[in-house]
Design an enzyme around this catalytic site. Sequence first.
Site, short mmCIF file in Angstrom:
data_model
loop_
_atom_site.label_atom_id
_atom_site.label_comp_id
_atom_site.label_asym_id
_atom_site.label_seq_id
_atom_site.Cartn_x
_atom_site.Cartn_y
_atom_site.Cartn_z
N GLU A 92 0.82 -1.21 0.00
CA GLU A 92 0.00 0.00 0.00
C GLU A 92 0.85 1.26 0.00
O GLU A 92 1.90 1.29 0.63
CB GLU A 92 -0.82 0.06 1.29
CG GLU A 92 -1.92 -0.93 1.32
CD GLU A 92 -2.70 -0.83 2.63
OE1 GLU A 92 -2.70 0.25 3.25
OE2 GLU A 92 -3.30 -1.84 2.99
N CYS A 119 -1.76 -2.01 15.18
CA CYS A 119 -1.43 -1.80 13.77
C CYS A 119 -1.92 -2.94 12.89
O CYS A 119 -1.75 -4.12 13.21
CB CYS A 119 0.08 -1.64 13.63
SG CYS A 119 0.59 -1.35 11.93
N GLY A 159 5.35 -2.00 7.21
CA GLY A 159 6.71 -2.46 7.44
C GLY A 159 7.52 -1.57 8.36
O GLY A 159 7.15 -0.44 8.65
N GLU A 160 8.65 -2.11 8.80
CA GLU A 160 9.56 -1.36 9.66
C GLU A 160 10.82 -1.05 8.84
O GLU A 160 11.63 -1.95 8.56
CB GLU A 160 9.89 -2.21 10.90
CG GLU A 160 11.04 -1.71 11.75
CD GLU A 160 10.97 -0.22 12.10
OE1 GLU A 160 9.91 0.26 12.52
OE2 GLU A 160 12.00 0.47 11.92
N SER A 191 10.09 6.64 9.57
CA SER A 191 9.44 6.38 10.86
C SER A 191 9.82 4.99 11.35
O SER A 191 9.74 4.02 10.61
CB SER A 191 7.92 6.47 10.65
OG SER A 191 7.24 6.15 11.83
N SER A 214 8.19 6.14 16.68
CA SER A 214 6.86 5.75 17.17
C SER A 214 6.98 5.40 18.63
O SER A 214 7.38 4.30 18.99
CB SER A 214 6.36 4.54 16.36
OG SER A 214 6.21 4.91 15.02
N ASN A 290 -6.32 5.04 14.81
CA ASN A 290 -7.25 4.66 13.76
C ASN A 290 -7.79 3.29 14.12
O ASN A 290 -7.03 2.33 14.15
CB ASN A 290 -6.44 4.56 12.46
CG ASN A 290 -7.16 5.13 11.29
OD1 ASN A 290 -8.37 4.99 11.17
ND2 ASN A 290 -6.42 5.79 10.43
N CYS A 333 -2.44 2.15 8.05
CA CYS A 333 -1.48 1.21 7.47
C CYS A 333 -2.01 -0.21 7.40
O CYS A 333 -2.42 -0.77 8.40
CB CYS A 333 -0.20 1.14 8.32
SG CYS A 333 0.21 2.67 9.12
N1 SAH Z 1 7.19 0.64 11.41
C1 SAH Z 1 7.30 2.06 11.38
C2 SAH Z 1 6.54 2.76 10.29
C3 SAH Z 1 5.15 2.31 9.95
S1 SAH Z 1 3.76 2.82 10.88
C4 SAH Z 1 6.97 2.64 12.73
O1 SAH Z 1 6.62 1.88 13.62
O2 SAH Z 1 7.11 3.83 12.90
C5 SAH Z 1 3.63 4.56 10.77
C6 SAH Z 1 3.00 5.15 12.04
O3 SAH Z 1 1.61 4.83 12.15
C7 SAH Z 1 3.65 4.59 13.30
O4 SAH Z 1 3.84 5.63 14.22
C8 SAH Z 1 2.62 3.61 13.78
O5 SAH Z 1 2.77 3.35 15.13
C9 SAH Z 1 1.34 4.33 13.44
N2 SAH Z 1 0.15 3.49 13.40
C10 SAH Z 1 0.04 2.21 13.02
N3 SAH Z 1 -1.22 1.77 13.14
C11 SAH Z 1 -1.92 2.81 13.58
C12 SAH Z 1 -3.30 2.99 13.92
N4 SAH Z 1 -4.17 1.99 13.80
N5 SAH Z 1 -3.68 4.21 14.33
C13 SAH Z 1 -2.79 5.23 14.46
N6 SAH Z 1 -1.50 5.12 14.16
C14 SAH Z 1 -1.06 3.92 13.74
#
Ligand code: SAH
Length: 342
Positions: A92, A119, A159-160, A191, A214, A290, A333
């Site tokens: 995505e 997530c 992904g990370e 991130s 994060s 979210n 995500c």
């Molecule tokens: N793995 C990386 C980048 C991907 S997620 C990381 O952890 O930063 C990008 C951001 O969206 C991260 O801060 C993650 O914690 C946040 N995120 C993931 N799912 C989410 C959700 N359901 N609601 C709000 N933020 C979310």
Amino acid sequence: MSRDIKSMYPEEVKELVLEKGLPAFRAKQLYEWIHTRQAAGYEEMTNLPAKLRADLAEEYPLVTAKTVDRQISAIDGTQKYLFEMPDGCLVESVFMRYRFGNSVCISSQVGCRMGCSFCASTLHGLVRSLSASEMLEQIYAIIRETKETVSHVVVMGMGEPLDNYDNLIRFIHLLTGPEGLNLSQRSVTVSTCGIVPNIYRLAEEGFHITLALSLHAATDEQRRQIMPIANRYTIGELMEACGVYYEKTGRQITFEYSLIRGVNDSSEDARGLTRLAKPLKAHINLIPVNPVRERGYEHPDRTHVLAFKKELENNGVNVSIRRALGVDIEGACGQLRNRYVR
Ligand code: SAH
């Protein structure tokens, strides 16, 4: 040598061209077609001989992302893409318009193995990491489809990124190199959930990119409840790494903080967050969580989010609330992909 020409640095394309006994200027032409003009195939490269194009297509097939689905938000025009990579994997990406320019949010892996409890990307685990070309292609395909320019890139999709370190570094070089799209490094954000050794490595790369951490919790105990990575690295270790990153790069760090009702949204949480942010002069980005169907979390209501923000501001912390874009198209995500994988 790999056959993935779209992941090659300019000097590697040159090597390839010379190995084939071609004149050096072909390398420049190829690189330009691939990265400046985002060609979808060799057939577009009309200033190259037809025979050469056919040979290259055979030997160095261009990695391209095929659009499987595209959803456009009726509210704000945000576009969410589901791309298919050459091996059938789905990723995505999101295209967003801001006042300061267009931004693309890309994925760095297919799925994720970090296991954060809120997530959607991690629900089915990690399938594989993406190559540099597959990260670039998400941007290039969006440029081809929208016919618009992209000035900002955030690696915040599935992904990370720091779990795919070498490809990420290559991707950043290709994206910000003068021979390619030539994006400003200041407009690139990576991130991470906080893989400490790789934050130190990233600090040494000499980039001017923004690092977003994060955080999502102000104590180890609380963080461990929602992020398995917190069992590996403490917040203390994370803050130390961020301090070094800030010192080496001069770039202000962002803390991402997803507000989850009843989990991390109390006054005490705001105070804890203040104590972490202040010494680093970090910027805090609040994201009302979210809700993901498979998870039970809810975001606090708007007045509570604003009060949480106010409290941080009163403590002298630099804070913003992430503008919610694409709420009508499952902007979080991994949600669109999950619908297909299901
Ligand atoms: N793995 C990386 C980048 C991907 S997620 C990381 O952890 O930063 C990008 C951001 O969206 C991260 O801060 C993650 O914690 C946040 N995120 C993931 N799912 C989410 C959700 N359901 N609601 C709000 N933020 C979310």
